[in-house]
Design a protein around this motif. Structure first.
Motif, mmCIF file in Angstrom:
data_model
loop_
_atom_site.group_PDB
_atom_site.id
_atom_site.type_symbol
_atom_site.label_atom_id
_atom_site.label_comp_id
_atom_site.label_asym_id
_atom_site.label_seq_id
_atom_site.Cartn_x
_atom_site.Cartn_y
_atom_site.Cartn_z
ATOM 1 N N THR A 215 0.830 -1.193 0.000
ATOM 2 C CA THR A 215 0.000 0.000 0.000
ATOM 3 C C THR A 215 0.870 1.251 0.000
ATOM 4 O O THR A 215 1.847 1.331 0.744
ATOM 5 N N GLY A 216 0.524 2.199 -0.850
ATOM 6 C CA GLY A 216 1.175 3.505 -0.830
ATOM 7 C C GLY A 216 2.485 3.623 -1.587
ATOM 8 O O GLY A 216 3.126 4.667 -1.531
ATOM 9 N N VAL A 217 2.900 2.590 -2.315
ATOM 10 C CA VAL A 217 4.185 2.684 -3.015
ATOM 11 C C VAL A 217 4.079 3.397 -4.354
ATOM 12 O O VAL A 217 5.091 3.751 -4.933
ATOM 13 N N GLY A 218 2.865 3.572 -4.863
ATOM 14 C CA GLY A 218 2.704 4.320 -6.103
ATOM 15 C C GLY A 218 2.314 3.490 -7.316
ATOM 16 O O GLY A 218 2.658 3.842 -8.443
ATOM 17 N N GLU B 69 2.212 -9.962 -17.586
ATOM 18 C CA GLU B 69 3.462 -9.630 -16.901
ATOM 19 C C GLU B 69 3.123 -9.050 -15.545
ATOM 20 O O GLU B 69 2.137 -8.330 -15.395
ATOM 21 N N LYS B 70 3.962 -9.350 -14.558
ATOM 22 C CA LYS B 70 3.749 -8.820 -13.216
ATOM 23 C C LYS B 70 4.914 -7.903 -12.864
ATOM 24 O O LYS B 70 6.066 -8.262 -13.069
ATOM 25 N N VAL B 71 4.578 -6.719 -12.355
ATOM 26 C CA VAL B 71 5.587 -5.744 -11.979
ATOM 27 C C VAL B 71 5.397 -5.399 -10.512
ATOM 28 O O VAL B 71 4.297 -4.998 -10.105
ATOM 29 N N LEU B 72 6.445 -5.559 -9.737
ATOM 30 C CA LEU B 72 6.400 -5.170 -8.338
ATOM 31 C C LEU B 72 6.829 -3.707 -8.242
ATOM 32 O O LEU B 72 7.892 -3.339 -8.706
ATOM 33 N N VAL B 73 5.944 -2.889 -7.683
ATOM 34 C CA VAL B 73 6.223 -1.454 -7.565
ATOM 35 C C VAL B 73 6.705 -1.176 -6.160
ATOM 36 O O VAL B 73 6.213 -1.711 -5.198
#
Length: 182
Positions: free
Chosen positions: A74-77, A178-182
Motif C-alpha cells: 500500500t502507498g508505493v505508487g 506480466e507482473k511488476v512489483l512497484v
C-alpha cells in the motif's frame, strides 16, 4: 561489520527486510561510502539509503508487454506509476492505445484516483471485483496496445489479499500477464 551508532536504525531496517547477508553487507558498504562522516541525521541517512538502493537497482525503458499487472505494498505508487507510464507512452507513441483495469476495491474511493487519471489521459477504464469479470474487461480492451492492471496494495503478510490477486491471475492462466512489483 562495525557500524557507527547512527547506522543502527538502518541496520535494523535492513534486517527487517530479510535480505541475504551478502546483499545486506553490500548495501551497508555502499551507504557508508556515500555518507559524509559528520552526518548524524537519521532522516538524511534514510534518504541516502534510498538513493543507494535506487542506484543498485537497474531499470530499463524496454516496452511492457500487452498486459501488465502492477502489485506491491500500500502507498508505493502503483496507481501513480500506471498514470505516469501511460502519459509517457502517449507522448512517445502517439497512436498507442492504452486501457486500464482496476482490481482495487479495498480502499474507500480507491478507483477514484485512477478514474481521474484515466479521464485526463483519455484512457478506457474497467473496474472489476471478481475474477470472472476480468475476461469481460479484457474483451472490451482487446484492441489496446497496452493494458495496465492496478491492484490493491498488500502487505506480504496479508495472505487474503495476495490470494485474491492469485485468484484473478489463475482464472486466466493461459493469458500472458506480466507482473511488476512497484
Amino acid at each position: 561489520m562495525d557500524l557507527p551508532p547512527e547506522f543502527l536504525q538502518i541496520e535494523n531496517l535492513l534486517q527487517g527486510m530479510h535480505i541475504n547477508d551478502e546483499l545486506h553487507k553490500l548495501i551497508l558498504k555502499n551507504l557508508i561510502k556515500k555518507v559524509p562522516a559528520y552526518l548524524k541525521n537519521q532522516k538524511k541517512l534514510i534518504v541516502i539509503l534510498y538513493e543507494v538502493l535506487s542506484n543498485m537497482i537497474k531499470t530499463t525503458h524496454e516496452k511492457f508487454g500487452k498486459i501488465t499487472l502492477f502489485c506491491g505494498p500500500t502507498g508505493v505508487g502503483k496507481t501513480t506509476t500506471i498514470a505516469k507510464l501511460s502519459a509517457q507512452i502517449k507522448i512517445e507513441e502517439k497512436d498507442a492505445k492504452i486501457g486500464v483495469i482496476s482490481l482495487d476495491n479495498y480502499k474507500v474511493g480507491a478507483f477514484k484516483q485512477l478514474e481521474a487519471y484515466s479521464e485526463v489521459l483519455n484512457l478506457p477504464l474497467e473496474i472489476i471485483d471478481k475474477p470472472n469479470q476480468l475476461i469481460k474487461a479484457f474483451h472490451k480492451l482487446k484492441n489496446m496496445d497496452y493494458i495496465f492492471i492496478d491492484t490493491a496494495g498488500s502487505s506480504p503478510f496479508d495472505l487474503e489479499r495476495i490470494q485474491k490477486i492469485e485468484d484473478f491471475l489463475s482464472y486466466h492462466s493461459k493469458m500472458k500477464i506480466e507482473k511488476v512489483l512497484v
